[in-house]
Motif scaffolding. Structure first.
Motif, mmCIF file in Angstrom:
data_model
loop_
_atom_site.group_PDB
_atom_site.id
_atom_site.type_symbol
_atom_site.label_atom_id
_atom_site.label_comp_id
_atom_site.label_asym_id
_atom_site.label_seq_id
_atom_site.Cartn_x
_atom_site.Cartn_y
_atom_site.Cartn_z
ATOM 1 N N LYS A 185 0.832 -1.196 0.000
ATOM 2 C CA LYS A 185 0.000 0.000 0.000
ATOM 3 C C LYS A 185 0.871 1.253 0.000
ATOM 4 O O LYS A 185 0.713 2.125 -0.866
ATOM 5 N N SER A 186 1.777 1.307 0.959
ATOM 6 C CA SER A 186 2.635 2.495 1.028
ATOM 7 C C SER A 186 3.494 2.601 -0.211
ATOM 8 O O SER A 186 3.718 3.702 -0.724
ATOM 9 N N ALA A 187 3.975 1.475 -0.687
ATOM 10 C CA ALA A 187 4.835 1.498 -1.859
ATOM 11 C C ALA A 187 4.086 2.101 -3.044
ATOM 12 O O ALA A 187 4.664 2.856 -3.834
ATOM 13 N N ALA B 56 -3.352 9.844 1.806
ATOM 14 C CA ALA B 56 -3.170 9.721 3.255
ATOM 15 C C ALA B 56 -2.804 8.278 3.567
ATOM 16 O O ALA B 56 -3.591 7.375 3.340
ATOM 17 N N ASP B 57 -1.578 8.083 4.042
ATOM 18 C CA ASP B 57 -1.100 6.734 4.311
ATOM 19 C C ASP B 57 -1.315 6.407 5.781
ATOM 20 O O ASP B 57 -0.559 6.850 6.639
ATOM 21 N N GLU B 58 -2.342 5.654 6.050
ATOM 22 C CA GLU B 58 -2.690 5.258 7.413
ATOM 23 C C GLU B 58 -2.630 6.441 8.370
ATOM 24 O O GLU B 58 -1.883 6.433 9.342
ATOM 25 N N PRO B 59 -3.403 7.477 8.112
ATOM 26 C CA PRO B 59 -3.252 8.697 8.911
ATOM 27 C C PRO B 59 -3.697 8.521 10.358
ATOM 28 O O PRO B 59 -3.395 9.361 11.200
HETATM 29 MG MG LIG Z 1 2.638 1.341 4.939
#
Ligand SMILES: [Mg+2]
Ligand SMILES: Nc1ncnc2c1ncn2[C@@H]1O[C@H](COP(=O)(O)OP(=O)(O)OP(=O)(O)O)[C@@H](O)[C@H]1O
Ligand SMILES: Nc1ncnc2c1ncn2[C@@H]1O[C@H](COP(=O)(O)OP(=O)(O)OP(=O)(O)O)[C@@H](O)[C@H]1O
Ligand SMILES: [Mg+2]
Lengths: 324, 323, 318, 561, 328
Positions: free
Chosen positions: E49-51, E181-184
């Motif tokens: 996901k982050s990638a 928004a990455d796991e905010p």
């Molecule tokens: Mg991540």
């Protein structure tokens, strides 16, 4: 003092290894089989570092050169030969002879034994002191910590070169046979070296204490010696390995500095330090480069390769600094 | 509830953190991490402790097992005050009281094989003969859903969920009566979390172990615990059985917590109570009711008077002027 | 904040007492004393001199006399120079200070630049090349380095003076004097810089490598800031922070001089004097100097912490 | 390795060949005292030439005490010598010659000394120097609180001890006859008193202004503001850098031609400074390398002269082993001094045979020997009861013949140690070496920890200085426990007269006795090598005064002529 | 929803270098986000996901990985082919990002004000003073009072929730059209999470931003998403409108995820569990990556990757169960 600050600069660098490597990865089964231990992984990573391997290779060479080289030499280290003084390199004396007609190559090999012994010995001693006291201080805190750290503080307030002078003078009171003078030198260097390491170890132990796996040993009610030996010690081993390797180089350099002041290993025992120092005049420098270039290069390359090795080990042990 | 002695009784537990090493002047900035908390846990029960970060959950857990000292109060295990035991007695008691840590990655020593890590305490306490250790370890590995071949591996070769299982195995191999589990599933992914939660409920059923289960996830607590305490800034706000608490939450904080939990149903449109503001600095907690700064129904009284922790119905306690 | 400083100052006392005892008793273990250094003295004369200098008192008593004077700011009287230790130190310490300061500034400048560049270009050719150079500088004994520089740069090429602090017999004043001294400083500063640069460069490199992997650097990039701003404003500042402590640690080294380098370059500094004092066992000078350095070390430790507190908002003291 | 071989025969033959090669080199190698003019004066560096009439000489960091008699560092002595000539000077043969005193008389009984000062003698501040200043100087030296290194009481001036230890206000033996004449009466004949009394002169009005008996602290303030009567006047002291002097127009022998003289602080051999022209004069360790170095520079006038000191290795006579003169002789004969000296000094030193330098009037080459004779040494050891043990090391009464040799680091030791270890091993002596710094060496030798220890004397202005320590009453901590009444008597005889011939004979008698019963292993008479930039003329260094006596004659010459 | 896609990712392949070889962290991912839409990316830890987000931002650390293939079209321009400088000028201005750890994502030695105004000055070319004014407004906008005070404080002086608001303020400071928004809220407490989600929802509506929200909490997804994308081991395995996906999950993994989560007031005796664990991304064989854990695993699942198939209007799934022609 700046001149002899080698050891402290190493410790500056070492701050970075404080956090022990914890690899968080789930490997596939195939991989699991081939790297079943942490050290196996470290080794694998290490083997990928070409520069470090060059360092290691050269170190091995130096070790062999010093350890078994002399057996192939037709000359004796102490074989003074006034008819063969200050000869330039020739097919007979590959690296020439010194002012007493001794074969420089042979002396270089014997000197290597001494310098490496001093380096390794001082390292072992200071690592032992430093690790032991650092662990005790960090683990038990309180009064033990206060005592150990205050002693370390106090030792660290004194500039190292004067401290070495004093110790050399004090220790000259002990009747130590010439050949064993190097043990004194080792002891001196380790006395100067341990406080820095003890600090590093202590702070590492303090942070390890807060890690859950060490707290878990409390919850399990394990005995102290098990906590210290089985749980804490293995986790500071990487730190010790890296700082240990680096301090070997420092000790070799420090010995040469001590030799410069005549406080090192006593001639005729040769060390690289006192070999260079024997040629430490403008004249020898100019006219007889074979006297100083070989020991100079030997120190230089040894220290460099130890540093490269230490650097490589650090990177290998600390997987955060991965290379593609 | 019988009149028999509860397994564990926490009485007015207080734990203040502060710079006590100061020789010259006591540091006025003390964090009252736990400020007079009392509760009892009966044998076989799973007690859930919920609260936001910094509310003192872990501190209570550790104090109960004497993994940290306490400032005041008593922790009675089967009637004996744990904090008054001699070092030796405490060590002998250790196997009976176990702890499971939150972080599966840092709770195992990376340099010790898991078989050794699990069996170590048995050896150290001399509970089992050396020759039997492996057998016992394999046994608990099986219970915890790990394969026998994994016994000689190092922690880094395991996933988070597996490590948490190892942590559980390490605790239950000692046959404990009581386990404190400090957020054991918070760091895990949903699919793994479910596995571990199931493992816990199996253990509860099969081994008759009493748990103190710490979590900030109300849905997990609901799933596992029979009795629940809600903590806010080191003070117990509400305490009751699962049904009481989830069915009839009395404290506005409990209500807010419950309504803040997102529910995986996009069609559900709930009336949510969003409480405003942040958790106050624990070093400088609000006067009066500690929750008043964020409470939707706070009045002047709340700002001044500390509400009493009262029993409003059988075994349902709450600290609110309006409950 | 004030309380903190006060407390820290109070903590210094036991360390200093310990240091003073260690210094005193270590020196008293050293064989020989000032009077012994003249082999031609007769026994009676020696006894007379012993009494005159107080060498005949028991160590403990001498320690208390010494520490008593120390507390009044009296470092004692140099036997060799026949004047107060403070005055002797004052004569020599500043020239050591200037060399050390110059090399300190140079070292830091170069180390920061190299450290940053080789960290941002990790494993590049530049990085490896600098690594080797830096290790090379670290692996050369100082006296040897000094000799090489004198031989090539001073004697053969004649670019710089071979030693000393001013042109002999010169009566320069003002700018000319400064220029003259600066010219004489170049070689010793060069040696000290080369010796010091290795460790520091490695240190900065590791620091930078660590910092540029941090989340906030990623944030800075995500904001669309220029790479230059990301590196120098966001990363370097954080990498420099822990180094501030190091900087303070260097304070004693500024005054303690560099024994070998000063000796080799004939620099009229405290290091050279220390050596000389040691050979004749001028204990008041030796002890006074060592104690002075110990005090400086302790103070600079404190300073390091305070500085760190000022520089790093996270630990900024209340 | 061959050095590890124990078999006697193999070693002997080797040693024999060794000796042969040495005798060969020995004769050819000792360098004559000489002066070598610069071959290419014009090569003198611009730095030096541009300096004009300022002469710079290197000197190790002085201690900054420029008042004669109060310095603790020998280097301060060099500084003082520029400004403070003594009443009685010494020439290159070690003989007394006029200084501030143009002449002197010694009474028949040898007890009374009368010094006649030079005419028009002025201090460098222009005030007259009179007998009263001399009297003041001598009185000062008797002060009970005097802490310097000169022991005037050795001259036994009448009334001196009363002043020093009693409450006499003056010293009765000191008599100011008139402004230009002073008479000093002593209690015993002592050949050294002439120079001891006739030393440097402190200006009474200056150094004695605040003088009160028992109170000398006020002098500390004057140590760096000397007022003398030498060829140069003190100008400025820059610690760690240089000391500046200027020509003194009041100098009794005329103002020197050179306007400025500077002692520049240097450390050890300062070849680089001489080469770059920063120094006009530099004394170097004497060896072939340095000589060749000076020669290749081209612009150096080279002086090679013999020092008045000698080097030796002392025995610890308090150790049982060395009670037997035979053992000591064996140690002397068993050490190949010739090889050591010629290897180390490359001809710039010779092996010492008697405890006085060849420059001295007391020297003779007919006494003593320099030979290496391991066979004889072995024989002597056998006779003394030391017999070879299993490992080739000799034993007596179950004790091994292991001796500890203490030496300071560097210098001759580097060469001596390996050779001595080999030599002694060959005759069954196990030599253990400890290196330490010089002060520790003195201290440990003082404690008697050593068996053997290396030292060198200072410049011996009188041959008596070379042997006084062999007296059994000698207070020297270096040579303790040596001597007997016979030798004591021989030693005392050497100063019991002022007659040079009688003294020479007395010395020779003593040297003979010492040869049989060696107090030390005599090592070397060293040469001194100095280079002078050809632009400066007049440096005539000698083994007694170094350059001090020639400073007044310095001249700047044009190197291009 | 016929709006233009503001972001379109085609066949994105992002690889990291590791000891064992290259890791396909993002494996041929294609997705699009339309204007005003909130798209949620869910999946277990390590699924990429982050990638994915980082690839879009062009923030993959070149020393540890690279985008090897694919297109990232932002309003039609391919970000991957853009010059570095041009990309930098868009980044933080037209699209911005919020990270998971508010504590470590702000520079500890710079003031909040400095960090907020920095990007305003960089992108909007405002003066310091104007930027400050804007900064204060932003602080106010994200629901923190005491603007001036906050402005001059340092990150460590604020709580996690406040920092996350600051992060949001920074992200929206230049009015971006897309917010990633990455796991905010993962690092925050439930009560604070509720506040932040509320804030994001409001901002999105007010400013008509599009949003790519990354999370692993299905509850969060249900609350904010318009459209959901489920990733597993670097691949998208199912995607669809939020209501559709929750009501009618197709992929066994999606189903499992929904069943495994304990839900408040819906206590069950036993939770559903997906056996096993996420596979290692290093040596994946051509197969359905979920096959090892799947109850419905068929032989084809272990040998061939299932293609993405549309089940219903914009509801796609990659699973062999839904491929008619293979059911042989
Ligand atoms: Mg991540
Ligand atoms: N060793 C310590 N020293 C000082 N203060 C501490 C220490 N440990 C905890 N605290 C403080 O005590 C309070 C309670 O901490 P605790 O760890 O018990 O909270 P928690 O409820 O477990 O929170 P989390 O959900 O974050 O784990 C916090 O304010 C914390 O800052
Ligand atoms: N810098 C890196 N170097 C090497 N591998 C990386 C790096 N960053 C991520 N990875 C790998 O890429 C894969 C995807 O990582 P990513 O961070 O995108 O996961 P994620 O879905 O965001 O997980 P999480 O929920 O834990 O944030 C993981 O297997 C991870 O190990
Ligand atoms: Mg906690």
């Amino acid at each position: 003092m700046k001149d002899i600050d080698v050891c402290t600069t190493y410790s500056k660098e070492l701050k970075k290894v404080e956090n022990p490597p914890i690899t968080i990865a789930s490997k596939s089964k195939a991989e699991k089989r081939k790297k079943s231990s942490l050290w196996g992984q470290v080794l694998q990573r290490f083997l990928k570092k070409k520069i470090a391997l060059v360092g290691l290779g050269f170190l091995l060479f130096i070790f062999l050169f010093s350890l078994i080289g002399p057996f192939f030499s037709p000359y004796a280290t102490e074989g003074v030969n006034p008819t063969q003084i200050n000869l330039p390199p020739s097919s007979e004396h590959w690296l020439g002879t010194d002012k007493l007609g001794r074969d420089v190559l042979t002396r270089l090999m014997f000197a290597g034994r001494i310098s490496l012994t001093v380096g390794v010995g001082a390292m072992v001693l200071s690592v032992t002191f430093g690790a032991l006291l650092g662990i005790l201080a960090g683990y038990y805190k309180g009064i033990i910590d206060q005592i150990v750290m205050r002693i370390a503080d106090i030792l660290m307030t004194l500039p190292s070169l004067p401290l070495l002078f004093i110790m050399a003078a004090v220790m000259s009171e002990w009747k130590v046979p010439t050949e064993q003078r190097l043990y004194i030198v080792m002891l001196m260097l380790s006395l100067v070296g341990w406080p820095g390491l003890a600090r590093l170890v202590r702070s590492q132990v303090l942070s390890l204490r807060e890690r859950q796996f060490i707290q878990a040993t409390d919850a399990l009610g394990l005995r102290d010696h098990r906590k210290l030996l089985n749980h804490l010690l293995p986790n500071i081993v990487p730190l010790l390995i890296v700082s240990g390797t680096l301090s070997i180089g420092g000790a070799i350099l420090s010995e040469s500095v001590l030799s410069y002041f005549g406080l090192g290993v006593v001639p005729p025992t040769a060390s690289w330090g006192n070999m260079i120092n024997a040629a430490n005049s403008l004249i020898d420098f100019q006219k007889r480069p074979w006297l100083w270039i070989p020991p100079g290069i030997a120190i230089f390359l040894t220290v460099i390769s130890i540093n490269l090795l230490g650097d490589g080990l650090r990177d290998a042990i600390d997987p955060n600094m991965k290379r593609r | 509830m019988s009149k028999a002695l509860p397994l564990l009784e926490v009485k007015n537990l207080k734990k203040y953190y502060g710079d006590s090493s100061n020789l010259f002047r006591r540091n006025p900035e003390v964090v009252k991490a736990v400020d007079g908390v009392s509760f009892t846990i009966e044998k076989g029960e799973t007690f859930g402790l919920v609260g936001e970060s910094g509310s003192g959950k872990s501190t209570i857990g550790k104090s109960i097992l004497r993994l940290s000292s306490i400032t005041d109060g008593e922790v009675l295990y089967k009637g004996q005050n744990i904090h008054k035991l001699s070092k030796k007695d405490m060590r002998n008691l250790r196997p009976k009281l176990q702890f499971i840590f939150q972080d599966p990655y840092s709770s195992l020593n990376p340099r010790i094989r898991i078989g050794d890590a699990i069996g170590e305490a048995l050896i150290d306490h001399g509970l089992v003969d050396k020759s039997e250790i492996r057998e016992r370890v394999l046994e608990v590995l099986d219970i915890c859903g790990l394969a026998p071949y994994q016994i000689d591996r190092y922690p880094h070769e395991f996933s988070g969920g597996q490590r948490q299982r190892i942590g559980i195995a390490r605790a239950i191999i000692l046959n404990p009566d009581f386990i404190v589990a400090d957020e054991p599933v918070s760091a895990l992914d949903v699919s793994i979390q479910a596995q571990i939660i199931n493992l816990f409920s199996d253990l509860q059923k099969e081994r008759d172990i009493t748990f103190l289960f710490i979590s900030h996830d109300l849905s997990v607590v609901e799933h596992l615990c029979s009795k629940i305490g809600v903590l806010y800034l080191g003070t117990m706000m509400e305490l009751g059985s699962r049904d009481q608490l989830y069915g009839n939450p009395l404290h506005p904080y409990t209500k807010a917590l419950l309504s803040a939990v997102p529910v995986p149903d996009p069609t559900l449109k709930r009336e949510r109570i969003i409480i405003k503001g942040d958790i106050p600095n624990p070093a400088d907690p609000p006067k009066g009711c500690k929750f008043h700064t964020r409470c939707p129904i706070a009045t002047d009284m709340c700002r001044i008077e500390v509400p009493e922790f009262r029993e409003v119905e059988a075994n349902h306690f709450v600290a609110c002027h309006f409950a | 904040m004030r309380n903190y400083v006060l407390k820290r100052l109070l903590y210094l006392i036991p360390t200093l007492i310990g240091a003073s005892m260690l210094i005193f008793f270590l020196y008293s273990l050293v064989p020989g004393n000032f009077v012994d250094s003249d082999p031609n003295l007769t026994t009676e004369r020696k006894a007379e001199l012993y009494a005159l200098y107080g060498f005949d008192q028991p160590d403990i008593e001498r320690y208390f006399i010494w520490i008593g004077n120390l507390l009044q700011g009296d470092l004692g009287y140099s036997l060799q120079f026949q004047r107060p230790v403070t005055e002797v130190l004052g004569n020599y310490i500043w020239s050591s200070f200037f060399v050390a300061l110059a090399s300190l500034i140079l070292t830091w400048l170069i180390a920061v630049i190299i450290g940053v560049v080789s960290a941002t270009k990790q494993y590049s050719f530049f990085d490896s090349f600098i690594t080797i150079i830096v290790f090379a500088a670290m692996a050369t004994p100082s006296f040897f380095l000094g000799l090489i520089l004198i031989k090539f740069l001073a004697v053969d090429l004649g670019w710089f003076p071979a030693g000393g602090m001013i042109t002999t017999g010169s009566n320069l004043t003002g700018w000319d004097y400064v220029k003259d001294v600066a010219e004489h400083m170049i070689l010793p500063v060069l040696v000290l810089t080369m010796l010091g640069i290795g460790g520091l460069t490695r240190y900065f490199r590791t620091n930078m490598l660590e910092v540029i992997k941090q989340d906030f650097v990623r944030t800075a990039r995500a904001k669309g800031l220029k790479e230059r701003v990301v590196i120098y404003k966001h990363a370097l500042r954080n990498a420099l922070l822990p180094a501030i402590t190091l900087f303070a640690f260097e304070l004693p080294a500024l005054f303690s001089g560099a024994i070998i380098t000063e000796q080799i370059f004939n620099w009229p500094g405290i290091g050279a004097i220390y050596m000389q004092a040691f050979t004749v066992r001028d204990y008041p000078l030796l002890m006074g100097f060592t104690m002075f350095i110990a005090l400086l070390t302790v103070i600079s430790n404190l300073l390091a912490d305070l500085l760190y507190g000022v520089a790093d908002p996270r630990v900024r003291l209340k | 390795a061959c050095s590890d071989e124990d078999s006697g025969t193999g070693n002997e033959s080797e040693q024999a060949t060794n000796t042969e090669t040495q005798t060969e080199t020995e004769t050819s190698i000792v360098v004559e005292d000489a002066r070598h003019e610069a071959t290419e004066p014009a090569a003198s560096p611009a730095l030096a030439i541009n300096r004009g009439d300022t002469v710079v000489v290197g000197l190790q960091e002085p201690g900054g005490v420029f008042t004669p008699y109060f310095n603790t560092s020998g280097y301060d002595g060099n500084v003082q010598a520029v400004m403070f000539p003594p009443l009685v000077e010494i020439n290159e043969a070690g003989e007394a010659v006029p200084g501030l005193a143009k002449s002197w008389d010694i009474s028949e009984d040898g007890l009374t000394y009368t010094y006649n000062l030079q005419d028009d003698l002025l201090f460098d501040d222009g005030t007259p120097l009179t007998a009263a200043d001399v009297a003041f100087t001598l009185t000062l030296l008797h002060d009970p609180s005097y802490g310097g290194g000169t022991d005037i009481t050795e001259a036994k001036i009448v009334g001196g001890l009363d002043y020093k230890n009693g409450d006499a206000d003056t010293i009765s033996g000191i008599n100011v006859i008139n402004e230009k004449t002073i008479e000093v009466t002593t209690e015993v004949v002592n050949a050294r008193s002439l120079r001891l009394i006739g030393g440097q002169v402190l200006k009474k009005d200056y150094y004695g202004k605040d003088y009160q008996k028992g109170q000398l602290d006020y002098l500390n303030a004057l140590h760096q503001k000397p007022v003398g009567a030498g060829p140069f006047r003190f100008v400025e002291y820059l610690p760690g850098q240089e000391i500046r002097f200027e020509a003194n127009e009041y100098y009794y022998d005329g103002k020197p031609e050179v306007a400025q003289f500077i002692y520049k602080t240097t450390e050890g051999d300062s070849l680089q400074f001489f080469q770059t022209g920063e120094l006009d004069y530099s004394a170097l360790s004497a060896n072939q390398d340095n000589f060749e170095f000076l020669q290749t520079l081209g612009f150096a006038d080279i002086n090679v002269y013999t020092s008045s000191a000698y080097g030796y290795m002392t025995f610890n006579h308090e150790k049982e082993v060395f009670k037997d003169p035979k053992v000591r002789q064996a140690f002397v004969l068993g050490l190949d001094r010739q090889t050591i000296i010629s290897t180390h000094y490359q001809g710039y030193a010779e092996v010492a045979n008697i405890p006085v330098s060849p420059t001295s009037w007391a020297y003779t080459d007919e006494i003593g020997s320099t030979k290496y004779d391991p066979e004889k040494a072995k024989q002597l050891l056998e006779e003394a009861g030391w017999v070879e043990g299993a490992d080739g090391i000799r034993e007596k009464d179950g004790k091994k013949l292991t001796v500890y040799y203490f030496t300071s680091a560097g210098g001759l030791g580097d060469t001596l140690i390996p050779i001595a270890k080999e030599n002694y091993k060959a005759i069954g002596i196990d030599l253990q070496v400890e290196q330490m710094d010089f002060n520790a060496l003195l201290s440990r030798v003082g404690n008697g920890d050593h068996d053997l220890a290396s030292f060198s004397t200072t410049m011996l202005t009188d041959p008596y200085n070379g042997i006084e320590n062999f007296h059994s009453k000698s207070a020297s901590s270096i040579i303790k426990g040596f001597g007997n009444e016979e030798i004591d008597a021989l030693i005392e005889a050497t100063i019991a007269t002022n007659d040079l011939e009688e003294r020479t004979n007395a010395f020779h008698n003593l040297y003979k006795a010492l040869d049989e019963n060696p107090p030390v292993i005599l090592m070397d008479y060293k040469k001194v090598l100095s280079g002078t930039n050809a632009r400066v003329d007049g440096f005539e260094p000698n083994g007694y005064r170094g350059i001090a006596s020639s400073l007044k004659d310095l001249k700047i010459v044009d190197v291009n002529k | 929803m016929a709006k233009e896609p503001i972001l379109q990712i085609n066949q994105l392949l992002t690889q990291f270098y590791s000891d064992g070889g290259k890791v396909n962290a993002v494996n041929n991912v294609s997705l699009e986000i339309r204007e005003g839409q909130t798209v949620c990316l869910v999946g277990e830890s390590g699924c990429g996901k982050s990638a994915t987000a980082m690839s879009v931002m062009g923030l993959i650390d070149p020393s540890s990985g690279q985008v090897s293939n694919g297109e990232v079209l932002f309003e039609g321009q391919d970000l991957l082919k853009m010059k570095k400088g041009d990309l930098r000028r868009l980044r933080g201005k037209d699209f911005a990002m919020i990270f998971q750890e508010p504590m470590s994502s702000l520079n500890p030695v710079l003031t909040i004000g400095e960090q907020i105004t920095e990007s305003i000055i960089e992108h909007e070319l405002l003066s310091k003073k104007e930027a400050k004014q804007r900064g204060l407004e932003l602080i106010n906008l994200v629901g923190i009072g005491r603007g001036e005070e906050i402005f001059s404080s340092y990150p460590h002086q604020l709580s996690g929730g406040m920092l996350q608001r600051i992060m949001i303020a920074i992200a929206i400071s230049c009015n971006p059209r897309l917010l990633i928004a990455d796991e905010p809220t993962t690092a925050l407490d439930v009560t604070i999470q509720a506040q932040i989600l509320d804030l994001l929802r409001n901002l999105k509506e007010e400013r008509n931003m599009s949003m790519l929200l990354i999370t692993h909490d299905l509850g969060v997804v249900a609350e904010v998403a318009d459209y959901v994308i489920v990733m597993y081991a670097g691949k998208i395995i199912e995607q669809g409108p939020v209501v559709e996906l929750f009501k009618n999950p197709k992929h066994p993994y999606t189903k499992g995820l929904l069943a495994a989560k304990p839900v408040i007031n819906q206590r069950r005796e036993k939770l559903y569990t997906i056996p096993g664990q996420v596979p290692n991304l290093i040596d994946l064989q051509p197969s359905c990556y979920f096959s090892e854990r799947c109850e419905h695993c068929m032989s084809i699942c272990t040998t061939k990757q299932p293609p993405m198939k549309q089940i219903r209007d914009s509801h796609d799934v990659a699973c062999w169960l839904y491929e008619e022609e293979v059911s042989v």
